[in-house]
Structures are given as C-alpha cells and as structure tokens.
Design a protein around this motif. Structure first.
Motif, short mmCIF file in Angstrom:
data_model
loop_
_atom_site.label_atom_id
_atom_site.label_comp_id
_atom_site.label_asym_id
_atom_site.label_seq_id
_atom_site.Cartn_x
_atom_site.Cartn_y
_atom_site.Cartn_z
N PRO A 39 0.82 -1.22 0.00
CA PRO A 39 0.00 0.00 0.00
C PRO A 39 0.85 1.28 0.00
N ARG A 40 2.00 1.21 0.63
CA ARG A 40 2.89 2.37 0.68
C ARG A 40 3.50 2.66 -0.69
N ILE A 41 3.89 1.61 -1.38
CA ILE A 41 4.45 1.77 -2.72
C ILE A 41 3.38 2.28 -3.67
N LYS A 42 2.17 1.75 -3.56
CA LYS A 42 1.09 2.21 -4.43
C LYS A 42 0.83 3.71 -4.21
N SER A 43 0.77 4.14 -2.97
CA SER A 43 0.56 5.54 -2.66
C SER A 43 1.69 6.40 -3.23
N PHE A 44 2.92 5.94 -3.08
CA PHE A 44 4.09 6.63 -3.62
C PHE A 44 3.97 6.81 -5.13
N LEU A 45 3.58 5.74 -5.84
CA LEU A 45 3.47 5.80 -7.30
C LEU A 45 2.32 6.70 -7.76
N VAL A 46 1.23 6.67 -7.03
CA VAL A 46 0.10 7.56 -7.36
C VAL A 46 0.53 9.01 -7.19
N GLU A 56 -1.02 -0.10 -9.18
CA GLU A 56 -1.20 -1.47 -8.68
C GLU A 56 -0.35 -2.46 -9.48
N GLU A 57 -0.35 -2.29 -10.80
CA GLU A 57 0.46 -3.15 -11.67
C GLU A 57 1.95 -3.00 -11.34
N LEU A 58 2.38 -1.77 -11.11
CA LEU A 58 3.79 -1.54 -10.79
C LEU A 58 4.15 -2.08 -9.41
N VAL A 59 3.20 -2.06 -8.49
CA VAL A 59 3.42 -2.69 -7.18
C VAL A 59 3.69 -4.18 -7.37
N GLN A 60 2.87 -4.82 -8.21
CA GLN A 60 3.06 -6.25 -8.47
C GLN A 60 4.44 -6.52 -9.08
N GLU A 61 4.83 -5.68 -10.06
CA GLU A 61 6.15 -5.84 -10.68
C GLU A 61 7.26 -5.61 -9.66
N ALA A 80 15.67 -1.44 3.93
CA ALA A 80 14.74 -2.22 3.09
C ALA A 80 13.80 -1.29 2.33
N SER A 81 13.28 -0.28 3.00
CA SER A 81 12.33 0.61 2.33
C SER A 81 13.01 1.38 1.20
N THR A 82 14.22 1.84 1.41
CA THR A 82 14.93 2.54 0.34
C THR A 82 15.10 1.64 -0.86
N TRP A 83 15.48 0.40 -0.62
CA TRP A 83 15.70 -0.56 -1.71
C TRP A 83 14.40 -0.84 -2.47
N LEU A 84 13.32 -1.08 -1.74
CA LEU A 84 12.04 -1.37 -2.39
C LEU A 84 11.50 -0.16 -3.16
N PHE A 85 11.56 1.01 -2.56
CA PHE A 85 11.04 2.20 -3.24
C PHE A 85 11.89 2.57 -4.45
N ARG A 86 13.17 2.30 -4.39
CA ARG A 86 14.01 2.57 -5.56
C ARG A 86 13.63 1.63 -6.70
N ILE A 87 13.34 0.38 -6.40
CA ILE A 87 12.87 -0.56 -7.43
C ILE A 87 11.58 -0.04 -8.05
N ALA A 88 10.64 0.38 -7.20
CA ALA A 88 9.36 0.89 -7.69
C ALA A 88 9.56 2.14 -8.56
N ARG A 89 10.38 3.06 -8.09
CA ARG A 89 10.63 4.28 -8.86
C ARG A 89 11.27 3.97 -10.20
N ASN A 90 12.23 3.06 -10.22
CA ASN A 90 12.89 2.69 -11.47
C ASN A 90 11.91 2.03 -12.44
#
Length: 185
Positions: A39-46, A56-61, A80-90
């Motif tokens: 949910p945090r990654i989805k909010s970040f991407l929105v 949502e699709e990018l969260v799954q990826e 961990a959060s930095t690593w995950l959010f960097r993956i999402a941002r990329n």
C-alpha cells in the motif's frame, strides 16, 4: 530526523527479513513484506502521477522483482524501504520511457527559474542537442533530477556534492538550456 527506538528496530526487522527472504525464499516472509510495503508503494506511485490501476500493476512488478532479486539486497548499503522504493521508482521511470519516449513534461517547467520552453518549437533532437552542450556535471545533474526522479538531497549524496552546489549547478544548466532553446535569459 532521529528515529524512535521502535522505528529503528522496525527498520532492522525489514532489513533482516529481506536477508532471510534471500536465504530461504520463504513465502511467509515475502507476504510480510508485501502486506507492509504494497500500500505504501502504491501511494508513492500515485503521488508520482501513476493512475491507480497502473500503480497497482507496478506494485506487483516491484514485489516480483523483490522476490527474484532479494539476494542482491545489501543491508549495509540501504534500508529495506529505500531498496524497495528505488525498485518501484525505477520501474515507474522505465514505464514512462517505454510508453512516452518523447515525454517533455520533466523539462517543461523548472520551478526555481520559472522557465517554460515553448513546446511548439521544441523537439527531442533540439532538447538532446541542448543537453549535449552542457558540461558533463551539469548534464548529470539534469539527468538525475528529471530522468531518475531524484531530489536535490539524493543527488548531493550520490555525487558527493554539497546541496548548494547541486542547486547552483542546476540553475546554471537551466540558464544554458534556456539560451539554447531560444528562451530569454
């Protein structure tokens, strides 16, 4: 910003969880990460501009990448959060590049200078030529801001520069880009 003791242990818990996930490929560990971060990654991407369905699709990826590449996580280099959010941002940036390769919006307005190029006369060749004319460090700064989506602080940390130098380097770069693109200086 100083972390509270429970936040520190929480951060350490996620670091260890990722390390354990890499070692054991345990689905329960993965679900803990997924439940907390999705949910945090989805909010970040929105907030970055993705539509809810795309987010949502990018969260799954993102989470699939975490599952596959957990072994590449180094708890000494990032939380961990930095690593995950960097993956999402990329993944978000990759999607933008794929779907809109001539996307001009990152260069359309630069808040510190108020410069808005005339998009009717801008084309990707002219923009590329203008960017190529910049000194290497200024081109890197522009790239990191607009194509990697980094903040001034992140750029300063990445490049080992004072934040003031990042800001002044960007101002100089945009003065040169404004001149090259036919804007007023």
């Amino acid at each position: 910003m100083e972390l509270e003791p429970d936040q520190v242990s929480h951060t350490q818990d996620f670091r260890q969880l990722l390390v354990d996930l890499a070692k054991h490929q345990d689905k329960l560990l993965f679900m803990q990460l997924y439940d907390y971060f999705s949910p945090r990654i989805k909010s970040f991407l929105v907030k970055k501009g993705a539509a809810a369905e795309l987010a949502e699709e990018l969260v799954q990826e993102t989470m699939l990448t975490v599952w596959k590449k957990a072994a590449s996580y180094d708890p000494e280099k990032a939380t961990a959060s930095t690593w995950l959010f960097r993956i999402a941002r990329n993944l978000w940036i990759d999607r933008l590049r794929k779907e809109k390769p001539d996307l001009l919006s990152p260069l359309s307005v630069y808040p510190e200078t108020g410069y808005t190029p005339n998009l009717d006369v801008c084309d990707s060749g002219k923009i590329k030529s203008a960017l190529d004319s910049l000194p290497l460090q200024q081109a890197q700064l522009v790239y990191k801001v607009y194509y990697e989506g980094k903040t001034h602080r992140e750029i300063a940390d990445d490049m080992g520069m004072p934040i003031g130098s990042v800001k002044s380097g960007l101002r100089l770069a945009f003065d040169k880009l404004r001149f090259r693109m036919g804007g007023e200086s």
